[in-house]
Enzyme design. Structure first.
Site, PDB file in Angstrom:
ATOM      1  N   CYS A 178     -16.229  -7.512   7.849  1.00 13.50           N
ATOM      2  CA  CYS A 178     -17.251  -8.435   7.358  1.00 13.50           C
ATOM      3  C   CYS A 178     -16.539  -9.775   7.128  1.00 13.50           C
ATOM      4  CB  CYS A 178     -17.813  -7.864   6.051  1.00 13.50           C
ATOM      5  SG  CYS A 178     -19.415  -8.457   5.568  1.00 13.50           S
ATOM      6  N   ASP A 235     -13.385 -10.367  -5.434  1.00 15.64           N
ATOM      7  CA  ASP A 235     -12.937 -11.703  -5.026  1.00 15.64           C
ATOM      8  C   ASP A 235     -13.932 -12.263  -4.008  1.00 15.64           C
ATOM      9  OD1 ASP A 235     -12.470 -10.323  -2.702  1.00 15.64           O
ATOM     10  OD2 ASP A 235     -10.360 -10.888  -2.521  1.00 15.64           O
ATOM     11  N   CYS A 285     -26.774  -1.673   4.924  1.00 12.00           N
ATOM     12  CA  CYS A 285     -26.611  -3.125   4.759  1.00 12.00           C
ATOM     13  C   CYS A 285     -27.896  -3.872   5.081  1.00 12.00           C
ATOM     14  CB  CYS A 285     -25.471  -3.609   5.661  1.00 12.00           C
ATOM     15  SG  CYS A 285     -25.188  -5.389   5.536  1.00 12.00           S
ATOM     16  N   GLU A 302      -0.913  -8.949  -5.487  1.00 14.09           N
ATOM     17  CA  GLU A 302      -2.228  -9.565  -5.696  1.00 14.09           C
ATOM     18  C   GLU A 302      -2.113 -11.060  -5.990  1.00 14.09           C
ATOM     19  OE1 GLU A 302      -5.122  -8.490  -5.000  1.00 14.09           O
ATOM     20  OE2 GLU A 302      -4.586  -6.421  -4.591  1.00 14.09           O
ATOM     21  N   TYR A 344     -10.618 -10.788 -11.411  1.00 11.59           N
ATOM     22  CA  TYR A 344     -10.346 -10.089 -10.158  1.00 11.59           C
ATOM     23  C   TYR A 344      -8.991  -9.374 -10.214  1.00 11.59           C
ATOM     24  CZ  TYR A 344      -8.447  -9.054  -5.667  1.00 11.59           C
ATOM     25  OH  TYR A 344      -7.821  -8.381  -4.658  1.00 11.59           O
ATOM     26  N   CYS A 377     -18.707  -1.243  11.192  1.00 14.39           N
ATOM     27  CA  CYS A 377     -18.742  -1.194   9.726  1.00 14.39           C
ATOM     28  C   CYS A 377     -19.370   0.101   9.191  1.00 14.39           C
ATOM     29  CB  CYS A 377     -19.519  -2.393   9.182  1.00 14.39           C
ATOM     30  SG  CYS A 377     -19.451  -2.482   7.389  1.00 14.39           S
ATOM     31  N   LEU A 385       5.067 -20.920  -0.005  1.00 14.44           N
ATOM     32  CA  LEU A 385       3.892 -20.083  -0.260  1.00 14.44           C
ATOM     33  C   LEU A 385       2.748 -20.896  -0.893  1.00 14.44           C
ATOM     34  CD1 LEU A 385       3.344 -17.065   0.252  1.00 14.44           C
ATOM     35  CD2 LEU A 385       4.275 -16.552  -1.991  1.00 14.44           C
ATOM     36  N   GLY A 386       3.121 -22.008  -1.537  1.00 12.08           N
ATOM     37  CA  GLY A 386       2.100 -22.889  -2.119  1.00 12.08           C
ATOM     38  C   GLY A 386       1.602 -22.423  -3.481  1.00 12.08           C
ATOM     39  N   ARG A 442       0.823  -1.211   0.000  1.00 12.57           N
ATOM     40  CA  ARG A 442       0.000   0.000   0.000  1.00 12.57           C
ATOM     41  C   ARG A 442       0.855   1.259   0.000  1.00 12.57           C
ATOM     42  NH1 ARG A 442      -5.004  -2.109   3.795  1.00 12.57           N
ATOM     43  NH2 ARG A 442      -5.868  -3.444   2.158  1.00 12.57           N
TER      44      ARG A 442
HETATM   45  N1  ADE Z   1      -6.174  -9.429  -0.546  1.00 12.07           N
HETATM   46  C1  ADE Z   1      -6.179  -9.287  -1.868  1.00 12.07           C
HETATM   47  N2  ADE Z   1      -5.713  -8.079  -2.242  1.00 12.07           N
HETATM   48  C2  ADE Z   1      -5.386  -7.438  -1.095  1.00 12.07           C
HETATM   49  C3  ADE Z   1      -4.828  -6.172  -0.808  1.00 12.07           C
HETATM   50  N3  ADE Z   1      -4.498  -5.348  -1.788  1.00 12.07           N
HETATM   51  N4  ADE Z   1      -4.630  -5.852   0.486  1.00 12.07           N
HETATM   52  C4  ADE Z   1      -4.947  -6.731   1.453  1.00 12.07           C
HETATM   53  N5  ADE Z   1      -5.452  -7.926   1.252  1.00 12.07           N
HETATM   54  C5  ADE Z   1      -5.678  -8.301  -0.020  1.00 12.07           C
END
Ligand code: ADE
Length: 352
Positions: A193, A140, A210, A39, A122, A204, A82-83, A27
């Site tokens: 949620c 997602d 909602c 992602e 997605y 929320c 990580l799989g 971020r």
């Molecule tokens: N899961 C999928 N994308 C995400 C993101 N950008 N930040 C946090 N969790 C996520």
């Protein structure tokens, strides 16, 4: 089309995100390459598990070109644990395409992104919105849960058509700041949620809007039809060692854990007294065999139920063991260079 979310709801969501967002490494950037890597790693994997991988991966491969040229074994080693390793292979395939087709720059276009290997609806929406600010939906499983509850929908979220429907319906609600909106929806799904346990409706920003909160339906919605049960496979895992080296076997290039190195294993649960013959059949001379603990590993569609033995063998002088097709790898080398899937993590502790 009528808006799925009222402008006031979107406004409340964005304000909430500004003050409540978790501080996550991806971020701090709008670099589409970095957003893409985050992602892909976050698919089916927890945020806390992803963080160290994300940092290491980007240090090793700081841009698309570096990823496109990465040696396969190094790529797999960085993904180890990580799989879903096909994610890493798809990343590299897509990186090569980005180099060839787009001069090494991620395309700022939802459709073009979707055309890259491993990028579905997605992920294309997430990269387009977060990195480029394009008003693209990123729906997602978590976002589907939020939307089903807000709208009071009983549509089955396990169905692909439900996801498509919500994605298209969401488009006209996406504000100018599409990136924050996408992340805010993801964030609400992750921390408020929530998928397991009770929804935290009191926290929320969407609660006033909602349907599920108003009608006390958060434990009924979303509706998700049952998945097919997983197939169980019994395996016998062998830690074949000559004192300094351990036998590894490379899996086939296609299918589960394609091309990765594994501890040799055989189908079924084999009794100890049948093993000497089996091991001689592989071309090794067993000196001592000892049963160690059982373990289980759960993949998406398969469960491995493993029993295991350590097998001390007479010293081997060749790294490549021609009869079995296995590699005998010195333990330090194994740790540094070979990616052994976490399905075997109960046993790798015996190697060092
Ligand atoms: N899961 C999928 N994308 C995400 C993101 N950008 N930040 C946090 N969790 C996520």
């Amino acid at each position: 089309m009528e808006q799925l979310l009222q402008p006031e709801a979107v406004e409340a969501l964005l304000r909430w995100y500004e003050t409540h967002r978790r501080d996550l490494p991806w971020r701090h950037t709008k670099d589409p390459y970095r957003i893409w890597i985050s992602e892909i790693m976050l698919q089916q994997t927890r945020v806390e598990a992803v963080k160290p991988y994300y940092t290491r991966f980007l240090e090793a491969f700081p841009d698309v070109a570096a990823l496109a040229e990465a040696p396969e074994q190094k790529l797999m080693k960085l993904w180890e644990g990580l799989g879903y390793y096909s994610r890493a292979r798809n990343l590299q395939k897509a990186a090569k395409t980005v180099v060839e087709r787009y001069g090494g720059e991620m395309p700022a276009d939802e459709e073009a992104l979707r055309g890259l290997c491993g990028i579905g609806d997605y992920t294309a929406g997430a990269i387009a919105s977060i990195a480029f600010g394009i008003r693209a939906p990123a729906v997602d499983g978590n976002v589907l849960r939020v939307l089903s509850r807000v709208c009071g929908s009983y549509d089955d979220i396990a169905k692909q058509e439900t996801k498509k429907k919500w994605s298209e319906a969401l488009r006209s609600s996406i504000p100018e700041d599409a990136g924050s909106f996408a992340q805010a929806m993801i964030e609400i799904g992750a921390v408020v949620c929530v998928p397991n346990g009770e929804a935290k409706c009191g926290e929320c920003p969407l609660e006033p809007y909602c349907a599920a909160a108003k009608q006390h339906l958060t434990d009924v919605l979303p509706v998700r039809s049952a998945k097919k049960p997983r197939r169980v496979e019994d395996l016998t895992v062998l830690l074949i060692r000559d004192g300094v080296r351990t036998a590894l076997h490379q899996r086939p290039k296609k299918g589960l854990l394609a091309g990765l190195y594994e501890l040799p294993n055989l189908p079924g649960h084999l009794e100890e007294d049948t093993l000497p013959e089996v091991i001689r059949g592989l071309g090794f001379e067993p000196l001592r065999i000892r049963r160690i603990e059982d373990s289980k590993h759960i993949f998406t569609h398969i469960e491995w139920h493993m029993i295991a033995y350590t097998v001390q063998i007479a010293p081997e002088f060749d790294g490549f063991h021609a009869q079995s097709g296995m590699l005998l790898v010195e333990n330090g080398d194994l740790r540094a260079h070979y990616a052994v899937p976490s399905a075997f993590s109960a046993y790798t502790k015996y190697l060092w």
